[in-house]
Write a protein that holds these residues in place. Sequence first.
Motif, PDB file in Angstrom:
ATOM      1  N   VAL A  36       0.837  -1.206   0.000  1.00 17.89           N
ATOM      2  CA  VAL A  36       0.000   0.000   0.000  1.00 17.89           C
ATOM      3  C   VAL A  36       0.867   1.249   0.000  1.00 17.89           C
ATOM      4  CG1 VAL A  36      -1.735   1.297   1.287  1.00 17.89           C
ATOM      5  CG2 VAL A  36      -1.902  -1.194   1.151  1.00 17.89           C
ATOM      6  N   GLU A  37       1.915   1.273   0.830  1.00 21.33           N
ATOM      7  CA  GLU A  37       2.792   2.437   0.903  1.00 21.33           C
ATOM      8  C   GLU A  37       3.476   2.685  -0.433  1.00 21.33           C
ATOM      9  OE1 GLU A  37       3.769   1.583   5.621  1.00 21.33           O
ATOM     10  OE2 GLU A  37       5.360   1.411   4.100  1.00 21.33           O
ATOM     11  N   ASP A  38       3.915   1.622  -1.074  1.00 17.92           N
ATOM     12  CA  ASP A  38       4.562   1.764  -2.372  1.00 17.92           C
ATOM     13  C   ASP A  38       3.574   2.276  -3.424  1.00 17.92           C
ATOM     14  OD1 ASP A  38       7.092   1.044  -3.977  1.00 17.92           O
ATOM     15  OD2 ASP A  38       5.493   0.077  -5.118  1.00 17.92           O
ATOM     16  N   PHE A  39       2.342   1.802  -3.348  1.00 15.17           N
ATOM     17  CA  PHE A  39       1.287   2.237  -4.267  1.00 15.17           C
ATOM     18  C   PHE A  39       1.030   3.741  -4.116  1.00 15.17           C
ATOM     19  CE2 PHE A  39      -3.237   3.130  -4.872  1.00 15.17           C
ATOM     20  CZ  PHE A  39      -3.442   2.696  -6.169  1.00 15.17           C
ATOM     21  N   VAL A  40       0.944   4.212  -2.872  1.00 14.36           N
ATOM     22  CA  VAL A  40       0.711   5.636  -2.627  1.00 14.36           C
ATOM     23  C   VAL A  40       1.865   6.465  -3.173  1.00 14.36           C
ATOM     24  CG1 VAL A  40       0.452   7.400  -0.833  1.00 14.36           C
ATOM     25  CG2 VAL A  40      -0.762   5.227  -0.630  1.00 14.36           C
ATOM     26  N   CYS A  41       3.092   6.003  -2.985  1.00 16.52           N
ATOM     27  CA  CYS A  41       4.251   6.727  -3.520  1.00 16.52           C
ATOM     28  C   CYS A  41       4.201   6.801  -5.042  1.00 16.52           C
ATOM     29  CB  CYS A  41       5.543   6.053  -3.069  1.00 16.52           C
ATOM     30  SG  CYS A  41       5.899   6.248  -1.314  1.00 16.52           S
ATOM     31  N   ASP A  42       3.764   5.714  -5.685  1.00 19.13           N
ATOM     32  CA  ASP A  42       3.617   5.727  -7.143  1.00 19.13           C
ATOM     33  C   ASP A  42       2.634   6.803  -7.580  1.00 19.13           C
ATOM     34  OD1 ASP A  42       5.401   3.665  -7.491  1.00 19.13           O
ATOM     35  OD2 ASP A  42       3.873   2.106  -7.645  1.00 19.13           O
ATOM     36  N   VAL A  43       1.501   6.886  -6.891  1.00 20.43           N
ATOM     37  CA  VAL A  43       0.474   7.875  -7.235  1.00 20.43           C
ATOM     38  C   VAL A  43       1.045   9.286  -7.119  1.00 20.43           C
ATOM     39  CG1 VAL A  43      -1.750   8.854  -6.589  1.00 20.43           C
ATOM     40  CG2 VAL A  43      -1.433   6.382  -6.571  1.00 20.43           C
ATOM     41  N   VAL A  44       1.702   9.562  -5.999  1.00 26.48           N
ATOM     42  CA  VAL A  44       2.243  10.907  -5.769  1.00 26.48           C
ATOM     43  C   VAL A  44       3.305  11.253  -6.814  1.00 26.48           C
ATOM     44  CG1 VAL A  44       3.538  12.337  -4.148  1.00 26.48           C
ATOM     45  CG2 VAL A  44       1.731  10.835  -3.305  1.00 26.48           C
ATOM     46  N   ASP A  45       4.235  10.342  -7.067  1.00 26.48           N
ATOM     47  CA  ASP A  45       5.303  10.618  -8.030  1.00 26.48           C
ATOM     48  C   ASP A  45       4.760  10.863  -9.432  1.00 26.48           C
ATOM     49  OD1 ASP A  45       7.147  10.356  -6.057  1.00 26.48           O
ATOM     50  OD2 ASP A  45       7.899   8.388  -6.676  1.00 26.48           O
ATOM     51  N   GLU A  46       3.808  10.034  -9.845  1.00 22.34           N
ATOM     52  CA  GLU A  46       3.308  10.145 -11.211  1.00 22.34           C
ATOM     53  C   GLU A  46       2.456  11.396 -11.409  1.00 22.34           C
ATOM     54  OE1 GLU A  46       1.556   6.391 -12.297  1.00 22.34           O
ATOM     55  OE2 GLU A  46       3.316   5.293 -11.568  1.00 22.34           O
ATOM     56  N   ILE A  47       1.628  11.736 -10.422  1.00 28.41           N
ATOM     57  CA  ILE A  47       0.834  12.964 -10.541  1.00 28.41           C
ATOM     58  C   ILE A  47       1.756  14.177 -10.570  1.00 28.41           C
ATOM     59  CG2 ILE A  47      -0.795  14.469  -9.331  1.00 28.41           C
ATOM     60  CD1 ILE A  47      -2.285  12.025  -8.413  1.00 28.41           C
ATOM     61  N   TYR A  48       2.761  14.182  -9.711  1.00 27.54           N
ATOM     62  CA  TYR A  48       3.696  15.307  -9.668  1.00 27.54           C
ATOM     63  C   TYR A  48       4.388  15.470 -11.014  1.00 27.54           C
ATOM     64  CZ  TYR A  48       6.984  18.601  -7.604  1.00 27.54           C
ATOM     65  OH  TYR A  48       7.693  19.736  -7.313  1.00 27.54           O
ATOM     66  N   LEU A  49       4.860  14.376 -11.573  1.00 25.65           N
ATOM     67  CA  LEU A  49       5.564  14.436 -12.855  1.00 25.65           C
ATOM     68  C   LEU A  49       4.644  14.935 -13.960  1.00 25.65           C
ATOM     69  CD1 LEU A  49       8.234  13.764 -14.319  1.00 25.65           C
ATOM     70  CD2 LEU A  49       7.316  11.497 -14.752  1.00 25.65           C
ATOM     71  N   GLU A  50       3.408  14.446 -13.978  1.00 33.82           N
ATOM     72  CA  GLU A  50       2.470  14.844 -15.039  1.00 33.82           C
ATOM     73  C   GLU A  50       2.054  16.298 -14.902  1.00 33.82           C
ATOM     74  OE1 GLU A  50      -0.550  11.922 -14.582  1.00 33.82           O
ATOM     75  OE2 GLU A  50       0.724  10.281 -15.304  1.00 33.82           O
ATOM     76  N   ARG A  51       1.828  16.760 -13.672  1.00 32.85           N
ATOM     77  CA  ARG A  51       1.466  18.161 -13.479  1.00 32.85           C
ATOM     78  C   ARG A  51       2.638  19.083 -13.803  1.00 32.85           C
ATOM     79  NH1 ARG A  51      -3.465  18.957 -10.896  1.00 32.85           N
ATOM     80  NH2 ARG A  51      -4.723  17.129 -11.411  1.00 32.85           N
ATOM     81  N   LEU A  52       3.844  18.657 -13.457  1.00 31.36           N
ATOM     82  CA  LEU A  52       5.023  19.474 -13.727  1.00 31.36           C
ATOM     83  C   LEU A  52       5.244  19.651 -15.225  1.00 31.36           C
ATOM     84  CD1 LEU A  52       7.450  20.905 -12.339  1.00 31.36           C
ATOM     85  CD2 LEU A  52       8.736  18.794 -12.681  1.00 31.36           C
ATOM     86  N   ASN A  53       4.919  18.617 -15.998  1.00 28.63           N
ATOM     87  CA  ASN A  53       5.136  18.674 -17.447  1.00 28.63           C
ATOM     88  C   ASN A  53       3.860  18.994 -18.225  1.00 28.63           C
ATOM     89  OD1 ASN A  53       8.091  17.621 -18.025  1.00 28.63           O
ATOM     90  ND2 ASN A  53       7.286  16.379 -16.344  1.00 28.63           N
ATOM     91  N   GLY A  54       2.743  19.211 -17.516  1.00 26.09           N
ATOM     92  CA  GLY A  54       1.521  19.666 -18.155  1.00 26.09           C
ATOM     93  C   GLY A  54       0.824  18.646 -19.020  1.00 26.09           C
ATOM     94  N   SER A  55       1.045  17.357 -18.751  1.00 25.97           N
ATOM     95  CA  SER A  55       0.403  16.339 -19.583  1.00 25.97           C
ATOM     96  C   SER A  55       0.219  15.056 -18.796  1.00 25.97           C
ATOM     97  CB  SER A  55       1.238  16.043 -20.830  1.00 25.97           C
ATOM     98  OG  SER A  55       0.712  14.937 -21.542  1.00 25.97           O
ATOM     99  N   GLU A  56      -1.001  14.491 -18.813  1.00 24.09           N
ATOM    100  CA  GLU A  56      -1.246  13.221 -18.166  1.00 24.09           C
ATOM    101  C   GLU A  56      -0.675  12.055 -18.969  1.00 24.09           C
ATOM    102  OE1 GLU A  56      -5.400  12.905 -17.486  1.00 24.09           O
ATOM    103  OE2 GLU A  56      -5.464  14.556 -16.038  1.00 24.09           O
ATOM    104  N   GLU A  57      -0.274  12.325 -20.200  1.00 27.09           N
ATOM    105  CA  GLU A  57       0.321  11.301 -21.065  1.00 27.09           C
ATOM    106  C   GLU A  57       1.827  11.503 -21.181  1.00 27.09           C
ATOM    107  OE1 GLU A  57      -1.129   8.730 -22.741  1.00 27.09           O
ATOM    108  OE2 GLU A  57      -2.995   9.108 -21.659  1.00 27.09           O
ATOM    109  N   TYR A  58       2.411  12.206 -20.198  1.00 30.53           N
ATOM    110  CA  TYR A  58       3.820  12.594 -20.329  1.00 30.53           C
ATOM    111  C   TYR A  58       4.730  11.392 -20.565  1.00 30.53           C
ATOM    112  CZ  TYR A  58       8.548  13.824 -18.998  1.00 30.53           C
ATOM    113  OH  TYR A  58       9.910  13.968 -18.989  1.00 30.53           O
ATOM    114  N   MET A  59       4.653  10.376 -19.724  1.00 33.10           N
ATOM    115  CA  MET A  59       5.572   9.250 -19.851  1.00 33.10           C
ATOM    116  C   MET A  59       5.358   8.508 -21.162  1.00 33.10           C
ATOM    117  SD  MET A  59       8.095   7.510 -18.807  1.00 33.10           S
ATOM    118  CE  MET A  59       8.367   8.144 -17.148  1.00 33.10           C
ATOM    119  N   ARG A  60       4.119   8.231 -21.491  1.00 33.15           N
ATOM    120  CA  ARG A  60       3.850   7.497 -22.727  1.00 33.15           C
ATOM    121  C   ARG A  60       4.318   8.296 -23.948  1.00 33.15           C
ATOM    122  NH1 ARG A  60       1.073   3.107 -23.890  1.00 33.15           N
ATOM    123  NH2 ARG A  60       0.250   2.817 -25.985  1.00 33.15           N
TER     124      ARG A  60
END
Length: 558
Positions: free
Chosen positions: A523-547
């Motif tokens: 669960v803790e690892d899952f929450v960290c994934d959510v936080v990291d991915e949202i932060y990265l997508e918001r920072l780069n202005g795209s929910e499809e940033y990684m893809r």
Amino acid sequence: MDDASITSGRGHREKIPSAKLKEQAGAAVSNIDKSKPVDNKIFLPVYIVHRDPKLEAEQEELKKNYDHSKTGPNGEKHDFYTLGHHVETKEKRFYVRARRDPQTLYFHAAEAPPYHARLSDEQHPQCQIDKLRNCFSKDMLSKTGEWGHYTTKANVFAREGQFFWEAKIISQAPPGREPPKASLASFQEADRTSTNRGGLRVGFARREAAYGEPLGNSGYSYAVATRSGFGRSYGVVRFNSDIQHIQDGEDFDDLSPGDVVGLMITLPPLEVHKKVVEGTFNPADYPHLECGPAQPSRNKRQKTSKSGKQSTSGKSKTKEREDSVKPQATTETDPLRAALRAQLQPAAGNAHTIPSDHEIIRDRNPFVLRGQTYFECPDYTPHNDLCRPSAGTKTKTQNPETGKSYDLTTETHPQHELPHLRTLPGSKIEVWVNGKYHGVVARHLFAFLPPASFIEIGNKTSLKEGAVDDGQLGYYPALSHFTGGAVECKFDGPWWCGFERDVGGLDRGGCRPIGERYREQIVEDFVCDVVDEIYLERLNGSEEYMRRSVLSKEGGVV
């Protein structure tokens, strides 16, 4: 997360950070203001790895090759196997199984079978050295080996609260001491199937504890020796290469195959732990938590800044290195984190809780080895002051009052000016043998949150600051075996012998099996994934940033 997805392990969980979840979690968060400087500790998972079907494969159980069997005192048979080729944690490197999400192309941690709390696939001595003969049971709950005293850790760890686990002796040399001037290895029989061979230590260890040393050989681990030949005279506790007696109880005699050792660890809440390492802890605020072992007087109390750094007088080379970590206390609430936590509430009827508000910074780089995907992570650097007494004696920090190295058993406390020598209020390890309470193995365990633990910068890491918590700092159940010693572990109930809940007038009804941390860590690892991915997508202005980034790098359709 539903129970089915948790029990199947990280590698098989279906509840990975989805677009719908990210939309719900980030609904109250506005776009990140790029004009403001990014926190110098933050590492963004910007690795862009090309697509490869191997990266998306399910994690497989390590191949196990039958080696030998041992028969217990009641006729029970214990089969031991060597492990097939795999990655093993080594100095300055820590490895975690991983898998890529084929939809978002993000990587997530993944567990390999067997899916339960057990001994780790990676955190143990090198299996490729044939003389060590490192062998495990198929369920990864039993361990044995030859040639020396080596340490193996579990895949679960404690950060706060009270937890219990048991170790049953499978093989150990008979009680008593070997003849004078004769080593145990030369005195005992050579038959590896025998259960009258070797020695054992069991206890708890931090990330920095070395695998090539016995448990209790440094300040990074605490242990009890199940056979010493002189336990009643000198003690059965092992800490920092010292032999000590059990506190508030009695030492036990040499044990034999079939005997069970139970260990319970008690740690304060992370809220208290953070205050200790940040230098803001006040004992008066927590009168119910015992502090020590030293009790600094008001007039001579060492000054501690909020940054956790000591005064500039009398610095050693190791202290200069520690200062380069530049730890900083964080007291302001991050609006982004607060908004995310407000949305991440456990579902109705779910027994799991959201982890405490603590900053987790992960530097994880994926790679493939023989068809299996791993994260390579920088590991924490042992401080000379906590390494075994004979290591780096000239660079250990000197106590200005005595002119000698700090005594780890008498001169440390929660308000020490050196963060790595601060102890946790109310912390302790207790021991039971065959269900009988024997006392306290150790009190005042060392703090492990940064800057008490740190990563050395510049060694293949993208971190800008070494005083970070990757979410896997804590105290791990651990064991050491010597020259044929063998042990079986139990991290979940029902217990072989268990523990007395109210011995000594203390209520231990809140103690939990350490095996429950297996599900919580997912669960803790899952929450960290959510936080990291949202932060990265918001920072780069795209929910499809990684893809988009992966496809763009490959020249595909974006």
